[in-house]
Design a protein around this motif. Structure first.
Motif, PDB file in Angstrom:
ATOM      1  N   PRO A  59       0.849  -1.312  -0.006  1.00 34.54           N
ATOM      2  CA  PRO A  59       0.064   0.180   0.177  1.00 34.54           C
ATOM      3  C   PRO A  59       1.032   1.213   0.002  1.00 34.54           C
ATOM      4  N   SER A  60       2.196   1.161   0.535  1.00 30.30           N
ATOM      5  CA  SER A  60       3.058   2.365   0.558  1.00 30.30           C
ATOM      6  C   SER A  60       3.762   2.738  -0.650  1.00 30.30           C
ATOM      7  N   ALA A  61       3.602   1.799  -1.772  1.00 29.62           N
ATOM      8  CA  ALA A  61       4.541   2.144  -2.800  1.00 29.62           C
ATOM      9  C   ALA A  61       3.756   1.959  -4.037  1.00 29.62           C
ATOM     10  N   LEU A  62       4.049   2.627  -5.060  1.00 29.77           N
ATOM     11  CA  LEU A  62       3.663   2.682  -6.563  1.00 29.77           C
ATOM     12  C   LEU A  62       4.632   2.633  -7.455  1.00 29.77           C
ATOM     13  N   VAL A  63       4.573   1.884  -8.537  1.00 22.57           N
ATOM     14  CA  VAL A  63       5.660   2.045  -9.740  1.00 22.57           C
ATOM     15  C   VAL A  63       4.686   1.959 -10.818  1.00 22.57           C
ATOM     16  N   ARG A  64       5.047   2.902 -11.779  1.00 21.52           N
ATOM     17  CA  ARG A  64       4.282   3.311 -12.854  1.00 21.52           C
ATOM     18  C   ARG A  64       5.268   3.328 -14.069  1.00 21.52           C
ATOM     19  N   ILE A  65       4.734   2.840 -15.388  1.00 22.51           N
ATOM     20  CA  ILE A  65       5.411   3.139 -16.624  1.00 22.51           C
ATOM     21  C   ILE A  65       4.393   3.309 -17.458  1.00 22.51           C
ATOM     22  N   ASN A  66       4.080   4.588 -18.158  1.00 25.22           N
ATOM     23  CA  ASN A  66       3.071   5.070 -19.069  1.00 25.22           C
ATOM     24  C   ASN A  66       3.400   5.655 -20.233  1.00 25.22           C
ATOM     25  N   ALA A  67       2.684   5.761 -21.290  1.00 22.63           N
ATOM     26  CA  ALA A  67       2.998   6.368 -22.467  1.00 22.63           C
ATOM     27  C   ALA A  67       2.102   7.593 -22.449  1.00 22.63           C
ATOM     28  N   ILE A  68       2.194   8.843 -23.104  1.00 20.35           N
ATOM     29  CA  ILE A  68       1.278   9.761 -23.027  1.00 20.35           C
ATOM     30  C   ILE A  68       1.097  10.267 -24.691  1.00 20.35           C
ATOM     31  N   VAL A  69      -0.060  10.425 -25.017  1.00 19.53           N
ATOM     32  CA  VAL A  69      -0.060  11.122 -26.369  1.00 19.53           C
ATOM     33  C   VAL A  69      -1.069  12.129 -26.441  1.00 19.53           C
ATOM     34  N   ARG A  70      -0.617  13.392 -26.951  1.00 18.27           N
ATOM     35  CA  ARG A  70      -1.629  14.535 -26.826  1.00 18.27           C
ATOM     36  C   ARG A  70      -1.550  15.189 -27.876  1.00 18.27           C
ATOM     37  N   ARG A  71      -2.843  16.055 -28.263  1.00 14.17           N
ATOM     38  CA  ARG A  71      -2.948  16.761 -29.498  1.00 14.17           C
ATOM     39  C   ARG A  71      -3.875  18.029 -28.917  1.00 14.17           C
ATOM     40  N   GLU A  72      -3.352  19.151 -29.313  1.00 14.48           N
ATOM     41  CA  GLU A  72      -4.156  20.394 -28.819  1.00 14.48           C
ATOM     42  C   GLU A  72      -4.707  20.993 -30.107  1.00 14.48           C
ATOM     43  N   LYS A  73      -6.056  21.282 -30.451  1.00 14.57           N
ATOM     44  CA  LYS A  73      -6.405  21.578 -31.426  1.00 14.57           C
ATOM     45  C   LYS A  73      -7.346  23.065 -31.071  1.00 14.57           C
ATOM     46  N   GLN A  74      -7.516  23.741 -32.454  1.00 14.02           N
ATOM     47  CA  GLN A  74      -8.265  25.104 -32.424  1.00 14.02           C
ATOM     48  C   GLN A  74      -7.854  26.172 -31.484  1.00 14.02           C
ATOM     49  N   LEU A  75      -6.282  26.085 -31.502  1.00 13.20           N
ATOM     50  CA  LEU A  75      -5.633  27.104 -30.583  1.00 13.20           C
ATOM     51  C   LEU A  75      -5.846  28.477 -31.182  1.00 13.20           C
ATOM     52  N   LEU A  76      -5.733  29.626 -30.362  1.00  8.37           N
ATOM     53  CA  LEU A  76      -5.794  30.762 -30.833  1.00  8.37           C
ATOM     54  C   LEU A  76      -4.853  31.582 -31.368  1.00  8.37           C
ATOM     55  N   GLY A  77      -5.034  32.479 -32.397  1.00  6.22           N
ATOM     56  CA  GLY A  77      -3.893  33.164 -32.844  1.00  6.22           C
ATOM     57  C   GLY A  77      -4.430  34.595 -33.240  1.00  6.22           C
ATOM     58  N   VAL A  78      -3.748  35.475 -33.697  1.00 10.35           N
ATOM     59  CA  VAL A  78      -4.161  36.889 -34.155  1.00 10.35           C
ATOM     60  C   VAL A  78      -3.442  36.907 -35.432  1.00 10.35           C
ATOM     61  N   GLU A  79      -4.573  37.013 -36.443  1.00  4.85           N
ATOM     62  CA  GLU A  79      -3.731  37.110 -38.037  1.00  4.85           C
ATOM     63  C   GLU A  79      -4.329  38.735 -38.241  1.00  4.85           C
ATOM     64  N   ASN A  80      -3.243  39.147 -39.310  1.00  2.00           N
ATOM     65  CA  ASN A  80      -3.243  40.468 -39.764  1.00  2.00           C
ATOM     66  C   ASN A  80      -4.111  40.347 -41.183  1.00  2.00           C
ATOM     67  N   VAL A  81      -5.195  40.450 -41.087  1.00  2.00           N
ATOM     68  CA  VAL A  81      -5.885  40.097 -42.428  1.00  2.00           C
ATOM     69  C   VAL A  81      -6.056  41.382 -43.322  1.00  2.00           C
ATOM     70  N   GLY A  82      -5.466  42.375 -42.861  1.00  2.00           N
ATOM     71  CA  GLY A  82      -5.344  43.530 -43.728  1.00  2.00           C
ATOM     72  C   GLY A  82      -4.256  43.418 -44.465  1.00  2.00           C
ATOM     73  N   VAL A  83      -2.931  42.694 -43.967  1.00  2.00           N
ATOM     74  CA  VAL A  83      -1.800  42.704 -44.625  1.00  2.00           C
ATOM     75  C   VAL A  83      -1.506  41.069 -44.435  1.00  2.00           C
TER      76      VAL A  83
END
Length: 811
Positions: free
Chosen positions: A546-570
């Motif tokens: 109960p006092s011990a934990l060992v873990r091996i794990n893989a993690i895969v992430r994808r972030e979408k629809q991030l925000l940005g500022v576009e200069n639509v005039g130029v």
């Protein structure tokens, strides 16, 4: 509105914790384990590990899957909360909570409104993945559980000091340390015990810290300070009910970010902050457990920078010009919610554990960027542009509200196989008081996973989980389309000691984020979507005891629809491209041997700028990695050890390698200036490739305790820059390759606390000594990034060793 006066600290008594002397509620014994990714620091470990009074410093140095924005040696960053992320996540999305109440800065996100120390917490959970359903954080969550009143009275006072004679480093070191300590003092008082035995208890923790440090090779030291008072009261009228109140006040002063650019090296920023919180919890012997909470937090921020009509700044040192405009700011946030959880049986053979709840919150920021003057922008010492800012007549006022419902269930599908499933519904709306368009998001965020205990001996189990997490809305993003936000005209500049009114050349651009009286100049896309992160984790873990934990794990992430500022005039299509041979050094081949594109702005587009806050088509980020972690907690031993290997990829918001530049969650220049887009997709600030960190405490006999926090982490990612003069818009810097093709030398620190307790009459005294960067490593933390004679030379190294000595008296 409640005002925080500069000379006043307010402290409110708060109730928050379990009944006096009681233990933290545990899950039902038949509920399967599902521990989030990350680690937990307990009250004993927080007292025995070297931390220099700073929780974020300890987290950064001890936990392998967390990366922060500084290497603090012995209290260099007193009063200033750090930026942290996990597994390549944006630091702007890091969540901080006290109990269930959110204390994250609403204006920019990612840091707490108050600076947490180490003495007020029973437990600190640092979660970097596999978030529970009642937590939404796309990357990192720091969950602070207040320390409970003791069953009998405990009175404790401690003093710690670090005079110059115990500090390494000199002003003449070459290359210089990025910072070095000059002096550090700290005093703490802890009172804890029952006001009415078995019914009412109080915990009071106060801290006063003062530090002095030298920045790089500076001859004069600059001071910082932090005063904090935390109160926690618990009332238990009967065996099943508990009422809690929390009151917490901070008063901090620390070096202003922009003091060098404003040529005011001793300027400080002063924060006054207050948090109050109330909660009720009912835990009957049978049936569902219920809890409710309400919290309110506010902070006033005042920089000491003196008004000046003109400054000269170095873009590659001081960062983007718009970041210089930070002024007086007042933030407030509130939250409330309710939760129910319980267990039941599907049939005689199968059980399940469920949870459901709701949360409601809101925040507001009043920001007053009063700078109305001229900024001469240098790029690697070359005069480039003159910015003339128009002073807004009113402070900007931004606000948002949020609502969330969530439910989850953990079901035993068959012996040793469990299914986790849950979903959150969230609605967020925000706007500026003087804005034309607001933001409205409503999203479903599902979670799910399966755990199979393959071998009962050693409790060896495999797991796979999926989660979707939504971004929070930093209120400063609402400056786009806000008539009260700053606006500037940008001109060519030939250079002068300080730019004068007649020094401006032809106008190049007009920049926001304000509208400048023209609503079409700066806008928020009415179809703006909420950024989100999808996460898959899978691996194997074992609980041999109960006092011990060992873990091996893989993690895969994808972030979408991030925000940005576009200069639509130029847009980029209006620029002409100049291909310039790049003769700079590349460590892999000796030379990059490439034609580097520079975008030259057409004079016909000068002043035609229009900005849109939107979801650019390719605004995405990814992370793939593997973690190995181990936890041991016994009466004598506390140990957290971890190693990570990972790779992130995303668009750097700005040219540069700092946390405010190389991050996917910051609004910057990457979509507005095509020269910032060249090789912009690379590895991000909060990912370091390979890390190994450990934090451990061993309690010897005769009241001798040794605590160690040690780290190795790969160097910070950066890119070599090439500067081209004589473009139509002035000198520009362009990356020669993506961030991560080169990086600084690795960072290695070993911090140690050795303490010895003994009795003096009826009192217990503990003497201790802390050594930070014990081995006095001087690995580089910065290089000169610009192609030229200094390219790849070390610009700054780790802070040198610092030793603290102290005494703690218990009575």
């Amino acid at each position: 509105m409640i005002a925080l006066r500069p000379a006043t600290i307010v402290a409110l008594v708060v109730i928050c914790a379990a009944p006096v002397g009681a233990q933290t509620p545990q899950p039902p014994p038949n509920a399967p384990d599902r521990q989030p990714l990350g680690s937990t620091l307990t009250v004993d470990a927080l007292a025995d590990l070297p931390a220099s009074g700073s929780l974020d410093t300890l987290i950064d140095s001890a936990l392998a899957d967390v990366i922060g924005d500084r290497v603090d040696t012995g209290g260099l960053t007193t009063g200033l909360p750090g930026r942290m992320g996990g597994h390549g996540s944006s630091w702007t999305q890091t969540l901080f909570r006290v109990g269930a109440a959110d204390i994250t800065d609403p204006s920019g996100g990612g840091v707490p409104l108050l600076v947490p120390g180490v003495h007020a917490w029973e437990r600190v959970d640092i979660t970097t993945g596999l978030m529970p359903i009642d937590v939404n954080a796309p990357g990192l969550a720091v969950l602070l559980e207040p320390r409970r009143p003791a069953a009998t009275w405990l009175r404790e006072i401690s003093f710690v000091g670090s005079p110059p004679g115990l500090l390494a480093g000199t002003a003449t070191a070459n290359p210089p340390a990025i910072a070095r300590l000059n002096a550090w003092t700290d005093a703490d008082l802890l009172l804890s015990g029952p006001l009415i035995p078995g019914r009412l208890g109080l915990l009071l923790a106060t801290t006063w810290t003062r530090s002095s440090r030298f920045a790089r090779g500076a001859a004069s030291a600059i001071d910082s300070s932090l005063g904090s008072m935390f109160a926690n009261v618990v009332f238990t009228p009967n065996a099943i009910d508990e009422f809690r109140l929390i009151g917490w006040a901070n008063r901090a002063a620390y070096p202003s970010d922009n003091r060098v650019a404003f040529d005011q090296p001793q300027a400080l920023t002063r924060d006054r902050a207050l948090h109050t919180q109330a909660a009720w919890e009912r835990r009957p012997a049978r049936g569902a457990a219920w809890s409710t909470f309400a919290g309110f937090t506010m902070r006033a921020r005042t920089p000491d920078l003196l008004p000046t009509p003109a400054i000269v700044m170095e873009r590659l040192r001081d960062g983007p010009v718009p970041d210089l405009l930070a002024g007086h700011q007042f933030d407030r946030a509130w939250s409330l919610g309710a939760q129910a959880k319980g267990t039941g049986r599907v049939n005689e053979a199968r059980e399940h554990a469920w949870i459901a709840g709701m949360e409601l919150g809101g925040a507001a920021t009043h920001a007053d960027a009063r700078f109305a003057g001229r900024v001469g922008e240098m790029v690697d010492g070359v005069p480039a542009r003159l910015w003339e800012f128009e002073g807004p007549h009113d402070a900007s006022r931004w606000h948002d509200t949020s609502f969330a419902l969530y439910a989850g269930d953990r079901l035993e599908l068959m012996p040793r196989v469990t299914l986790d499933a849950g979903v959150r519904f969230e609605r967020i709306s925000g706007s500026a008081a003087a804005g034309t368009t607001g933001v409205s998001w409503h999203n479903w965020l599902p979670r799910g996973g399966v755990r199979w205990e393959m071998i009962p001996t050693g409790r060896i189990a495999s797991f796979i989980n999926f989660g979707r997490y939504g971004y929070r809305l930093p209120l400063r993003d609402l400056a786009y389309g806000d008539a009260s936000a700053p606006v500037a005209n940008v001109y060519r500049w030939a250079g002068a000691a300080l730019p004068q009114p007649g020094d401006a050349g032809p106008i190049i651009a007009r920049v926001g984020p304000g509208t400048g009286g023209n609503p079409g100049f700066s806008q928020i896309d009415p179809r703006l979507g909420r950024p989100y992160m999808d996460e898959i984790t899978f691996g194997v873990e074992s609980r041999p005891r109960p006092s011990a934990l060992v873990r091996i794990n893989a993690i895969v992430r994808r972030e979408k629809q991030l925000l940005g500022v576009e200069n639509v005039g130029v847009p980029a299509s209006t620029y002409s491209i100049l291909s310039v041979p790049d003769a700079g050094v590349d460590l892999a081949t000796g030379s990059t041997r490439q034609l580097l594109p520079f975008y030259n702005r057409a004079p016909s587009t000068f002043g035609a700028d229009r900005y849109l806050l939107t979801n650019p088509a390719d605004a995405e980020a990814t992370f793939v990695g593997v973690d190995v972690t181990g936890h041991v907690r016994t009466e004598r031993v506390f140990l957290i050890a971890g190693a990570t290997a990972g790779r992130s990829e995303g668009l750097s918001a700005n040219r540069g390698f700092q946390a405010t530049e190389n991050d996917q969650g910051v609004l910057g220049e990457v979509f507005a200036d095509p020269n910032a887009r060249t090789f912009a997709r690379g590895r991000l600030f909060t990912e370091r490739g390979y890390t190994i960190k450990t934090a451990g405490v061993y309690r010897f006999g005769k009241e001798v305790t040794l605590g160690i926090a040690a780290r190795y982490q790969d160097g910070q990612h950066f890119a070599r820059l090439v500067v081209m003069q004589n473009l139509n818009q002035g000198a520009e810097a362009v990356r020669a390759f993506p961030n991560g093709k080169t990086r600084f030398t690795y960072t290695m620190t070993v911090d140690v606390r050795l303490q010895k307790g003994f009795r003096v009459g009826a009192r217990r005294v503990v003497a201790f000594a802390d050594a930070y960067n014990l081995l006095n490593n001087a690995k580089e933390v910065e290089e000169f990034p610009v192609t030229g004679p200094k390219s790849r030379l070390t610009a700054a190294v780790q802070p040198p060793r610092a030793i603290h000595t102290g005494v703690r008296l218990t009575f």
